[in-house]
Design an enzyme around this catalytic site. Structure first.
Site, PDB file in Angstrom:
ATOM      1  N   PRO A  76       0.797  -1.222   0.000  1.00 25.89           N
ATOM      2  CA  PRO A  76       0.000   0.000   0.000  1.00 25.89           C
ATOM      3  C   PRO A  76       0.831   1.275   0.000  1.00 25.89           C
ATOM      4  CG  PRO A  76      -0.129  -1.086   2.140  1.00 25.89           C
ATOM      5  CD  PRO A  76       0.578  -2.020   1.202  1.00 25.89           C
ATOM      6  N   ASN A  77       0.359   2.205  -0.785  1.00 25.62           N
ATOM      7  CA  ASN A  77       0.901   3.564  -0.912  1.00 25.62           C
ATOM      8  C   ASN A  77       2.218   3.650  -1.671  1.00 25.62           C
ATOM      9  OD1 ASN A  77      -1.281   4.780   0.568  1.00 25.62           O
ATOM     10  ND2 ASN A  77      -0.358   3.874   2.391  1.00 25.62           N
ATOM     11  N   ARG A 132       4.954  11.055  -2.213  1.00 22.14           N
ATOM     12  CA  ARG A 132       4.568  10.775  -0.832  1.00 22.14           C
ATOM     13  C   ARG A 132       5.757  10.971   0.099  1.00 22.14           C
ATOM     14  NH1 ARG A 132       4.149   4.975   1.864  1.00 22.14           N
ATOM     15  NH2 ARG A 132       3.402   5.599   3.907  1.00 22.14           N
ATOM     16  N   TYR A 146      10.818   8.994   1.982  1.00 20.51           N
ATOM     17  CA  TYR A 146      10.908   7.986   0.926  1.00 20.51           C
ATOM     18  C   TYR A 146      11.698   8.427  -0.302  1.00 20.51           C
ATOM     19  CZ  TYR A 146       7.291   5.816   3.742  1.00 20.51           C
ATOM     20  OH  TYR A 146       6.598   5.261   4.776  1.00 20.51           O
ATOM     21  N   ASN A 157       8.048  -5.555  -0.377  1.00 22.26           N
ATOM     22  CA  ASN A 157       7.920  -4.368   0.466  1.00 22.26           C
ATOM     23  C   ASN A 157       6.425  -4.261   0.721  1.00 22.26           C
ATOM     24  OD1 ASN A 157       7.624  -1.886   1.639  1.00 22.26           O
ATOM     25  ND2 ASN A 157       9.046  -0.836   0.268  1.00 22.26           N
ATOM     26  N   ALA A 204       2.949  -0.849   5.172  1.00 25.27           N
ATOM     27  CA  ALA A 204       2.357  -0.944   6.509  1.00 25.27           C
ATOM     28  C   ALA A 204       1.828  -2.344   6.817  1.00 25.27           C
ATOM     29  CB  ALA A 204       1.249   0.091   6.662  1.00 25.27           C
ATOM     30  N   GLU A 234      12.648  -9.221   2.479  1.00 27.75           N
ATOM     31  CA  GLU A 234      11.795  -8.073   2.800  1.00 27.75           C
ATOM     32  C   GLU A 234      12.613  -6.795   2.636  1.00 27.75           C
ATOM     33  OE1 GLU A 234       8.838  -7.062   6.373  1.00 27.75           O
ATOM     34  OE2 GLU A 234      10.957  -7.012   6.964  1.00 27.75           O
ATOM     35  N   HIS A 281      12.420  -2.410   2.946  1.00 27.92           N
ATOM     36  CA  HIS A 281      11.754  -1.155   3.324  1.00 27.92           C
ATOM     37  C   HIS A 281      12.656  -0.015   2.884  1.00 27.92           C
ATOM     38  CE1 HIS A 281       8.521  -2.940   5.604  1.00 27.92           C
ATOM     39  NE2 HIS A 281       9.411  -3.802   6.083  1.00 27.92           N
ATOM     40  N   ARG A 318      11.723   4.967  13.096  1.00 22.37           N
ATOM     41  CA  ARG A 318      10.438   5.662  12.967  1.00 22.37           C
ATOM     42  C   ARG A 318       9.542   5.325  14.158  1.00 22.37           C
ATOM     43  NH1 ARG A 318       8.242   4.823   7.122  1.00 22.37           N
ATOM     44  NH2 ARG A 318       6.838   6.443   7.869  1.00 22.37           N
TER      45      ARG A 318
END
Length: 155
Positions: free
Chosen positions: A15-16, A23, A28, A80, A83, A104, A106, A113
């Protein structure tokens, strides 16, 4: 002489990630999802790998992609999950069920964070996790995956 067929890896973005480039650029960066996909294709090619890049904002569709990777005998997954990494036992279970070597990724350093990002369900189903390298994490992930599955870069 028969042409060799590239092995496929699935590069799954959650998502996103379709909003990359606009964004939260302080978190990012300015690279877009198209930039990520180009980077993956260029990085995979010397190993005889083809990056099949997918993005979805829907958890169930990501699970369907994982199942498809298994059905089509993909040799690896780069994920990735955004969330969903921190919330989705279903994604964890799908990755565990297919037994495909998974990394994985990110883009941001999730451990620097919010506290809720410290735990990742999808990381438990991966043999490695990269966090905080920006989109270069995808390049590192493909290189690591290629090594794990015994692929060597062709000159």
């Amino acid at each position: 002489m028969a042409k060799s067929v590239a092995e496929t890896i699935y590069v799954l973005n959650g998502p996103n990630l379709n909003l990359l480039g606009t964004r939260e650029p302080d978190t990012y960066g300015h690279a877009t999802l198209a930039d990520v996909e180009r980077l993956c294709a260029v990085t995979a090619a010397p190993f005889g790998l083809e990056a099949d890049c997918r993005q979805s904002n829907r958890e169930g569709e990501l699970i369907d992609f994982i199942h498809e990777a298994h059905a089509k005998k993909a040799v690896g997954i780069i994920i990735n999950a955004g969330a969903y990494s921190h919330t989705s036992i279903a994604l964890h279970d799908a990755l565990m069920a297919v037994k495909i070597p998974t990394v994985e990724v990110h883009i941001s350093n999730i451990h620097a964070r919010e506290n809720f990002r410290d735990h990742s369900f999808t990381a438990r189903a991966a043999f490695a996790t990269l966090s905080g390298f920006g989109i270069d994490g995808y390049r590192l992930a493909i290189n690591g995956l290629a090594t794990k599955i015994g692929m060597k870069a062709k000159a």
